[in-house]
Design an enzyme around this catalytic site. Structure first.
Site, PDB file in Angstrom:
ATOM      1  N   ARG A  18       0.871  -1.382  -0.025  1.00 16.06           N
ATOM      2  CA  ARG A  18      -0.168  -0.002  -0.056  1.00 16.06           C
ATOM      3  C   ARG A  18       0.962   1.175   0.048  1.00 16.06           C
ATOM      4  O   ARG A  18       1.644   1.542   0.826  1.00 16.06           O
ATOM      5  CB  ARG A  18      -1.101  -0.026   1.349  1.00 16.06           C
ATOM      6  CG  ARG A  18      -2.181  -1.000   1.260  1.00 16.06           C
ATOM      7  CD  ARG A  18      -3.130  -0.697   2.151  1.00 16.06           C
ATOM      8  NE  ARG A  18      -4.253  -1.693   1.998  1.00 16.06           N
ATOM      9  CZ  ARG A  18      -5.475  -1.327   2.848  1.00 16.06           C
ATOM     10  NH1 ARG A  18      -5.487  -0.453   3.895  1.00 16.06           N
ATOM     11  NH2 ARG A  18      -6.483  -2.239   2.632  1.00 16.06           N
ATOM     12  N   ARG A  26       0.111   1.276  13.859  1.00 17.41           N
ATOM     13  CA  ARG A  26      -0.591   0.127  13.361  1.00 17.41           C
ATOM     14  C   ARG A  26      -0.680   0.014  12.024  1.00 17.41           C
ATOM     15  O   ARG A  26      -1.209  -0.907  11.162  1.00 17.41           O
ATOM     16  CB  ARG A  26      -2.167   0.125  13.827  1.00 17.41           C
ATOM     17  CG  ARG A  26      -2.942   1.270  13.487  1.00 17.41           C
ATOM     18  CD  ARG A  26      -4.467   1.173  14.068  1.00 17.41           C
ATOM     19  NE  ARG A  26      -5.223   1.965  13.540  1.00 17.41           N
ATOM     20  CZ  ARG A  26      -6.631   2.130  13.735  1.00 17.41           C
ATOM     21  NH1 ARG A  26      -7.204   1.185  14.579  1.00 17.41           N
ATOM     22  NH2 ARG A  26      -7.501   2.933  13.464  1.00 17.41           N
ATOM     23  N   HIS A  27      -0.078   0.952  10.905  1.00 13.27           N
ATOM     24  CA  HIS A  27      -0.057   0.877   9.615  1.00 13.27           C
ATOM     25  C   HIS A  27       1.402   0.479   8.979  1.00 13.27           C
ATOM     26  O   HIS A  27       2.371   0.993   9.534  1.00 13.27           O
ATOM     27  CB  HIS A  27      -0.378   2.039   8.913  1.00 13.27           C
ATOM     28  CG  HIS A  27      -2.055   2.803   9.139  1.00 13.27           C
ATOM     29  ND1 HIS A  27      -2.464   3.162   9.981  1.00 13.27           N
ATOM     30  CD2 HIS A  27      -3.008   2.049   8.216  1.00 13.27           C
ATOM     31  CE1 HIS A  27      -3.734   3.232  10.109  1.00 13.27           C
ATOM     32  NE2 HIS A  27      -4.091   2.427   8.896  1.00 13.27           N
ATOM     33  N   GLU A 169      -9.380  -1.693  15.054  1.00 12.57           N
ATOM     34  CA  GLU A 169      -9.835  -2.395  13.847  1.00 12.57           C
ATOM     35  C   GLU A 169      -8.924  -3.085  13.557  1.00 12.57           C
ATOM     36  O   GLU A 169      -7.905  -2.833  13.052  1.00 12.57           O
ATOM     37  CB  GLU A 169     -10.409  -1.471  12.954  1.00 12.57           C
ATOM     38  CG  GLU A 169     -11.127  -2.344  11.693  1.00 12.57           C
ATOM     39  CD  GLU A 169     -10.645  -1.389  10.357  1.00 12.57           C
ATOM     40  OE1 GLU A 169     -10.282  -1.900   9.533  1.00 12.57           O
ATOM     41  OE2 GLU A 169     -10.740  -0.123  10.574  1.00 12.57           O
ATOM     42  N   SER A 172     -12.096  -5.362   7.948  1.00 10.82           N
ATOM     43  CA  SER A 172     -13.090  -4.507   7.561  1.00 10.82           C
ATOM     44  C   SER A 172     -13.730  -5.520   6.298  1.00 10.82           C
ATOM     45  O   SER A 172     -13.047  -6.170   5.627  1.00 10.82           O
ATOM     46  CB  SER A 172     -12.887  -3.335   6.613  1.00 10.82           C
ATOM     47  OG  SER A 172     -13.855  -2.712   6.243  1.00 10.82           O
ATOM     48  N   ARG A 220      -1.077  -7.020  12.457  1.00  7.17           N
ATOM     49  CA  ARG A 220      -1.989  -6.062  13.330  1.00  7.17           C
ATOM     50  C   ARG A 220      -2.560  -7.000  14.117  1.00  7.17           C
ATOM     51  O   ARG A 220      -2.651  -6.720  15.438  1.00  7.17           O
ATOM     52  CB  ARG A 220      -2.740  -5.302  12.713  1.00  7.17           C
ATOM     53  CG  ARG A 220      -3.497  -4.154  13.616  1.00  7.17           C
ATOM     54  CD  ARG A 220      -4.586  -3.249  12.822  1.00  7.17           C
ATOM     55  NE  ARG A 220      -4.120  -2.465  11.693  1.00  7.17           N
ATOM     56  CZ  ARG A 220      -4.762  -1.711  11.291  1.00  7.17           C
ATOM     57  NH1 ARG A 220      -6.022  -1.395  11.636  1.00  7.17           N
ATOM     58  NH2 ARG A 220      -4.191  -0.748  10.406  1.00  7.17           N
TER      59      ARG A 220
END
Length: 246
Positions: A18, A26-27, A169, A172, A220
């Site tokens: 990405r 968290r990314h 989260e 998704s 994650r």
């Protein structure tokens, strides 16, 4: 597209890249992703059922078969064992928003939850239901991607869900739009040009069953299961906007 080809359930585990300027705890720009898609017979909760069974089994397996590894992590980065239910708690978006409002946290109407709200909701859910793993479903349509199926009974909402672990989260998911005309209409409403997604939309013109799926970043999950403070601790060679080597 694989579902259109007659594969009723498909999944993959592989690297995801990405080009996203997200400098958070968290990314990552490269992570191991688990993605799954499946036909829906009656209701998109069938996808939630898969998430429920899969992750409860993952947690059980880790606790029973990886005790030595978890103890090694705990010595360096102490954490409390994850609290979860054998049958995963499901709350509607409206129920979650109501819990936050009653606790004094204001949320933008029909908007997505920010990081602060996610953490607060996780705290409230743990206090009320004694679990740190739950599903929040029926998000506002405006907060989801263009390919998310609107709710049949109220198109202001969507057939979608997020999954939370220790107040953050991790997943998704949603029912996808399988009707090409509605898909093209929703893309136009989001300012997405027809030419850029032509092959995607055309793949549904030969007939496609109702289907849905989800995606999860596994680093994650490891970070939150082990109570780590940063996802980079769960990646062998973390890649983010500031780090490309080694």
């Amino acid at each position: 597209m694989a579902i259109c080809g007659g594969f009723r359930r498909v999944f993959e585990v592989g690297p995801v890249f990405r080009a996203e300027d997200s400098n958070t705890h968290r990314h990552l720009c490269e992570f191991v992703g688990l993605d799954a898609e499946m036909e829906i017979m009656r209701h998109y909760f069938e996808v939630c059922d898969i998430v429920d069974g899969l992750f409860v089994e993952i947690f059980r397996h880790l606790n029973e078969n990886c005790k030595r590894e978890l103890e090694a992590i705990n010595r360096q980065y102490p954490f409390e064992p994850l609290k979860y239910l054998e049958s995963t708690l499901r709350l509607s978006y409206e129920e979650g928003i109501q819990m936050l409002k009653e606790a004094g946290t204001e949320i933008e109407p029909m908007g997505d939850l920010n990081t602060e709200a996610e953490k607060k909701l996780g705290q409230l859910v743990r206090e009320k239901y004694d679990t740190e793993f739950f599903i929040l479903y029926r998000y506002p349509l405006a907060a989801r991607p263009f390919y998310t199926m609107p709710c049949y009974e109220n198109p202001a909402y969507s057939n979608s869900f997020d999954v939370f672990l220790r107040g953050e989260e991790i997943i998704s998911g949603a029912q996808r739009i399988h009707e090409p005309e509605l898909l093209a209409k929703r893309a136009a409403e989001h300012g997405i040009g027809k030419s850029s997604i032509k092959s995607y939309v055309d793949s549904f013109r030969y007939g496609a069953p109702p289907h849905g799926g989800f995606g999860v970043g596994l680093e994650r999950v490891v970070m939150l299961f082990c109570g780590l403070s940063n996802v980079r601790l769960a990646s062998l060679f973390p890649r983010d906007p500031q780090r490309l080597s080694p």
